[in-house]
Design an enzyme around this catalytic site. Structure first.
Site, PDB file in Angstrom:
ATOM      1  N   CYS A   5       0.846  -1.197   0.000  1.00 56.76           N
ATOM      2  CA  CYS A   5       0.000   0.000   0.000  1.00 56.76           C
ATOM      3  C   CYS A   5       0.881   1.247   0.000  1.00 56.76           C
ATOM      4  O   CYS A   5       1.701   1.422   0.898  1.00 56.76           O
ATOM      5  CB  CYS A   5      -0.921   0.015   1.217  1.00 56.76           C
ATOM      6  SG  CYS A   5      -1.963   1.491   1.205  1.00 56.76           S
ATOM      7  N   GLY A  17      -7.258   2.248 -11.816  1.00 56.28           N
ATOM      8  CA  GLY A  17      -8.195   2.471 -12.919  1.00 56.28           C
ATOM      9  C   GLY A  17      -7.567   2.212 -14.277  1.00 56.28           C
ATOM     10  O   GLY A  17      -6.392   1.837 -14.375  1.00 56.28           O
ATOM     11  N   THR A  23      -1.456  -0.125  -6.300  1.00 55.78           N
ATOM     12  CA  THR A  23      -1.564   1.145  -7.040  1.00 55.78           C
ATOM     13  C   THR A  23      -0.200   1.821  -7.228  1.00 55.78           C
ATOM     14  O   THR A  23       0.753   1.549  -6.503  1.00 55.78           O
ATOM     15  CB  THR A  23      -2.490   2.107  -6.280  1.00 55.78           C
ATOM     16  OG1 THR A  23      -2.042   2.173  -4.924  1.00 55.78           O
ATOM     17  CG2 THR A  23      -3.923   1.636  -6.322  1.00 55.78           C
TER      18      THR A  23
HETATM   19  C1  LIG Z   1     -10.237   3.249  -2.731  1.00 58.44           C
HETATM   20  C2  LIG Z   1      -9.244   2.130  -2.838  1.00 58.44           C
HETATM   21  C3  LIG Z   1      -8.902   1.388  -1.697  1.00 58.44           C
HETATM   22  C4  LIG Z   1      -7.971   0.346  -1.774  1.00 58.44           C
HETATM   23  N1  LIG Z   1      -7.678  -0.379  -0.647  1.00 58.44           N
HETATM   24  C5  LIG Z   1      -6.821  -1.424  -0.737  1.00 58.44           C
HETATM   25  C6  LIG Z   1      -6.568  -2.261   0.407  1.00 58.44           C
HETATM   26  O1  LIG Z   1      -7.156  -2.115   1.477  1.00 58.44           O
HETATM   27  N2  LIG Z   1      -5.648  -3.259   0.252  1.00 58.44           N
HETATM   28  C7  LIG Z   1      -5.006  -3.503  -0.943  1.00 58.44           C
HETATM   29  O2  LIG Z   1      -4.187  -4.423  -1.026  1.00 58.44           O
HETATM   30  N3  LIG Z   1      -5.273  -2.770  -2.028  1.00 58.44           N
HETATM   31  C8  LIG Z   1      -6.150  -1.745  -1.960  1.00 58.44           C
HETATM   32  N4  LIG Z   1      -6.433  -1.013  -3.080  1.00 58.44           N
HETATM   33  C9  LIG Z   1      -5.794  -1.363  -4.372  1.00 58.44           C
HETATM   34  C10 LIG Z   1      -6.720  -2.263  -5.207  1.00 58.44           C
HETATM   35  O3  LIG Z   1      -7.000  -3.482  -4.553  1.00 58.44           O
HETATM   36  C11 LIG Z   1      -6.082  -2.560  -6.593  1.00 58.44           C
HETATM   37  O4  LIG Z   1      -4.849  -3.216  -6.404  1.00 58.44           O
HETATM   38  C12 LIG Z   1      -5.851  -1.283  -7.394  1.00 58.44           C
HETATM   39  O5  LIG Z   1      -6.923  -0.382  -7.225  1.00 58.44           O
HETATM   40  C13 LIG Z   1      -5.651  -1.564  -8.893  1.00 58.44           C
HETATM   41  O6  LIG Z   1      -6.784  -2.153  -9.472  1.00 58.44           O
HETATM   42  P1  LIG Z   1      -7.905  -1.300 -10.281  1.00 58.44           P
HETATM   43  O7  LIG Z   1      -7.158  -0.463 -11.280  1.00 58.44           O
HETATM   44  O8  LIG Z   1      -8.792  -2.339 -10.888  1.00 58.44           O
HETATM   45  O9  LIG Z   1      -8.590  -0.457  -9.278  1.00 58.44           O
HETATM   46  C14 LIG Z   1      -7.359   0.039  -3.029  1.00 58.44           C
HETATM   47  C15 LIG Z   1      -7.721   0.768  -4.169  1.00 58.44           C
HETATM   48  C16 LIG Z   1      -8.654   1.796  -4.098  1.00 58.44           C
HETATM   49  C17 LIG Z   1      -9.020   2.544  -5.356  1.00 58.44           C
END
Ligand SMILES: Cc1cc2nc3c(=O)[nH]c(=O)nc-3n(C[C@H](O)[C@H](O)[C@H](O)COP(=O)(O)O)c2cc1C
Length: 303
Positions: A130, A217, A193
């Site tokens: 994270c 995203g 991210t």
């Molecule tokens: C609002 C938000 C909260 C997130 N919280 C976590 C979390 O608690 N633990 C984690 O490993 N990743 C967390 N992530 C990352 C997501 O699990 C994922 O790895 C990342 O958003 C990329 O995927 P996407 O582009 O489909 O969103 C979070 C992402 C977002 C947008």
């Protein structure tokens, strides 16, 4: 009907589509929007041992084709999760994966050990990546040694399979992937991210109270897809691809690059039923292309 099941070795999924941690609450919040039984799995919001308030607001900024978040791992802790959420999730026929967090190695192990005593969890996903709990974006997954140490301790002390979630904020992600594999992780989640920021030019202040956040995203999909491809060339353990998936074709790209399954994150905020549509469209793609079992497309990139 296509056989959409995928076998991660340590875990069989009814289909390759899971929801990504932090974008799907603890699962139960989405009950009004879709049938949880349809999902391959749910990765719940990250859990530390104790409840955490997360970062102060503002914690979210939209960017072109993306979202920067600095939630800072707000969560209810293991006790409330076990008492209030797990009993409700047990009613659903889908794999429940807990995203495990820690301020140090011992806390990761303590969270897993506590949850080991509870039924209804298929695996742990170690969130060592994270980028928004510390002001400078640091986390264990930025370094091969710290990655190795966390995975090794959790593997030694907990009884459930472990998926290690890597950070994209590194120069050579394959080195970190190999360190996690060497420490005994059962699978890899690629990736979390991208460290990012946004500035309000009128006030000249950062748009996030934490200054830095994590970009997710569609904007990140080509980058994480590339990382899944690179990692798949190096490791012998299953990979879950994550980053910018909004439709079945995105999921298919990850699977062709070498992912055995995928997680859908930010897209859940745009359409809370998106995962159900992706699963339907994966079936459609397989039927149209005469693929009886979706697992057959994993790692089939033609060079
Ligand atoms: C609002 C938000 C909260 C997130 N919280 C976590 C979390 O608690 N633990 C984690 O490993 N990743 C967390 N992530 C990352 C997501 O699990 C994922 O790895 C990342 O958003 C990329 O995927 P996407 O582009 O489909 O969103 C979070 C992402 C977002 C947008």
């Amino acid at each position: 009907m296509t056989d959409l099941a995928v076998d991660l070795g340590f875990l069989k999924l009814k289909n390759p589509v899971l929801t990504a941690s932090g974008t799907f609450g603890y699962g139960v919040e989405f009950l009004p929007f879709l049938d949880l039984n349809k999902l391959g799995g749910i990765v719940v919001k990250g859990l530390y041992f104790h409840p955490r308030p997360g970062n102060p607001p503002p914690r979210l900024v939209e960017t072109p084709s993306g979202l920067i978040n600095a939630i800072g791992l707000q969560g209810i802790g293991v006790e409330r999760f076990s008492e209030e959420i797990l009993p409700r999730l047990k009613d659903y026929d889908t794999a429940i994966i807990v995203n495990v967090c820690g301020d140090d190695e011992e806390e990761y192990a303590a969270v897993a050990e506590y949850l080991d005593k509870r039924e209804g969890i298929a695996a742990y996903e170690l969130n060592i990546s994270c980028p928004n709990t510390k002001r400078d974006g640091r986390c264990p997954a930025l370094n091969a040694d710290t990655t190795h140490a966390v995975v090794k301790l959790v593997k030694a002390t907990s009884k459930r399979p472990v998926i290690t979630k890597l950070s994209p904020n590194v120069t050579e992600i394959t080195e970190i992937a190999l360190a996690a594999q060497e420490a005994g992780t059962d699978g890899l989640a690629v990736a979390n991210t991208f460290l990012a920021m946004a500035i309000d030019v009128e006030t000249r202040r950062p748009k996030l109270a934490n200054i830095l956040g994590g970009l997710s995203g569609p904007a990140i999909k080509p980058l994480t897809l590339r990382m899944v491809y690179q990692v798949a060339q190096q490791v012998q353990i299953p990979i879950i691809g994550i980053g910018g998936i909004t439709k079945a074709h995105d999921a298919l790209e990850y699977m062709i690059a070498g992912a055995s399954a995928v997680e859908v994150g930010t897209a859940n905020f745009v359409d809370p039923g998106v995962t159900e549509k992706i699963i339907l469209d994966l079936d459609l793609y397989c039927r149209q292309n005469s693929i009886p079992r979706i697992a057959q497309i994993i790692g089939t990139l033609r060079i």
